[in-house]
Design an enzyme around this catalytic site. Structure first.
Site, PDB file in Angstrom:
ATOM      1  N   ASP A   1       0.864  -1.169   0.000  1.00 59.07           N
ATOM      2  CA  ASP A   1       0.000   0.000   0.000  1.00 59.07           C
ATOM      3  C   ASP A   1       0.907   1.228   0.000  1.00 59.07           C
ATOM      4  O   ASP A   1       2.118   1.109   0.246  1.00 59.07           O
ATOM      5  CB  ASP A   1      -0.880  -0.046   1.266  1.00 59.07           C
ATOM      6  CG  ASP A   1      -1.634   1.239   1.500  1.00 59.07           C
ATOM      7  OD1 ASP A   1      -2.364   1.659   0.593  1.00 59.07           O
ATOM      8  OD2 ASP A   1      -1.473   1.829   2.586  1.00 59.07           O
TER       9      ASP A   1
ATOM     10  N   ASP B   1      -0.256   5.071   1.039  1.00 57.67           N
ATOM     11  CA  ASP B   1      -0.548   6.024   2.115  1.00 57.67           C
ATOM     12  C   ASP B   1      -0.494   5.338   3.476  1.00 57.67           C
ATOM     13  O   ASP B   1      -1.212   4.381   3.730  1.00 57.67           O
ATOM     14  CB  ASP B   1      -1.935   6.646   1.916  1.00 57.67           C
ATOM     15  CG  ASP B   1      -1.991   7.553   0.705  1.00 57.67           C
ATOM     16  OD1 ASP B   1      -1.068   8.360   0.522  1.00 57.67           O
ATOM     17  OD2 ASP B   1      -2.971   7.454  -0.070  1.00 57.67           O
TER      18      ASP B   1
END
Length: 213
Positions: free
Chosen positions: A9, A11
């Protein structure tokens, strides 16, 4: 190394963007005379595609989501000045994985334009063999992003691990049938991640080396 493919991922996992995202959403709410959501609720939608996130957070304003999304993109890029940086150890870990022949990918709720901009700004694009954004797949926690990446690269679920900072990431991994590692750098706490299918939880990015081994 246990896995052929590591999917990250962005963020709250690779980059410390959570405070900026929260502040931008609050500014959108203020600008459009919408009551702010709590910080906990706002953090809980990070990882979803932008429109899905805003609709989840402000269901009474579903008819204005396109307008709110445009405002978010403008404020995030042009107005909000909350600093963002890579978490300590990111480049060290990516370099180590690359040296060991591990493929590295990204699955993010960011837009394609947003991810591409940050890839250039951080100089990390060289490390990633492929990426998927909210523009190209169903919103997390649907396994669509992971399924697309695995199909493109010809790898099986048992050869893959997903690394993320949210319960949404962990659920996406579970639905895709891949292993999951949680990081406490962004949204979810250790206790929250412990309640998911994550088999390892890292408090610092460099601890991923231990988890991946």
């Amino acid at each position: 190394m246990k896995y052929k493919l590591v999917i990250l991922d962005w963020d709250g996992t690779v980059m410390d963007t959570v405070p900026k995202i929260v502040n931008t959403i609050n500014m959108v709410a203020d600008q459009h005379a919408i009551p702010r959501a709590s910080e906990e609720d706002t953090k809980s939608i990070i990882g979803l595609s932008l429109e899905t996130a805003l609709e989840t957070l402000f269901p009474a304003y579903a008819h204005r989501i396109a307008e709110l999304a445009r405002a978010y993109k403008h404020i995030y890029k042009e107005v909000d000045s909350t600093p963002t940086k890579l978490f300590d150890g990111v480049e060290k870990v990516l370099t180590l994985l690359a040296e060991q022949g591990v493929q590295i990918a990204v699955a993010t709720g960011k837009s394609r334009q947003g991810l591409n901009r940050l890839m250039v700004e951080t100089g990390l694009e060289q490390y990633f063999i492929t990426t998927r954004t909210a523009d190209e797949a169903e919103s997390k926690p649907s396994p669509d992003m992971l399924n697309q990446i695995m199909a493109e690269l010809g790898v099986e679920p048992e050869e893959v691990v997903m690394i993320g900072d949210t319960i949404i990431d962990m659920e996406m991994a579970r639905q895709a049938g891949v292993a999951a590692i949680g990081v406490t750098l962004g949204v979810a706490s250790y206790e929250q991640l412990e309640a998911t299918a994550a088999y390892f939880i890292a408090n610092e990015f460099e601890q991923l080396i231990e988890g991946l081994a």
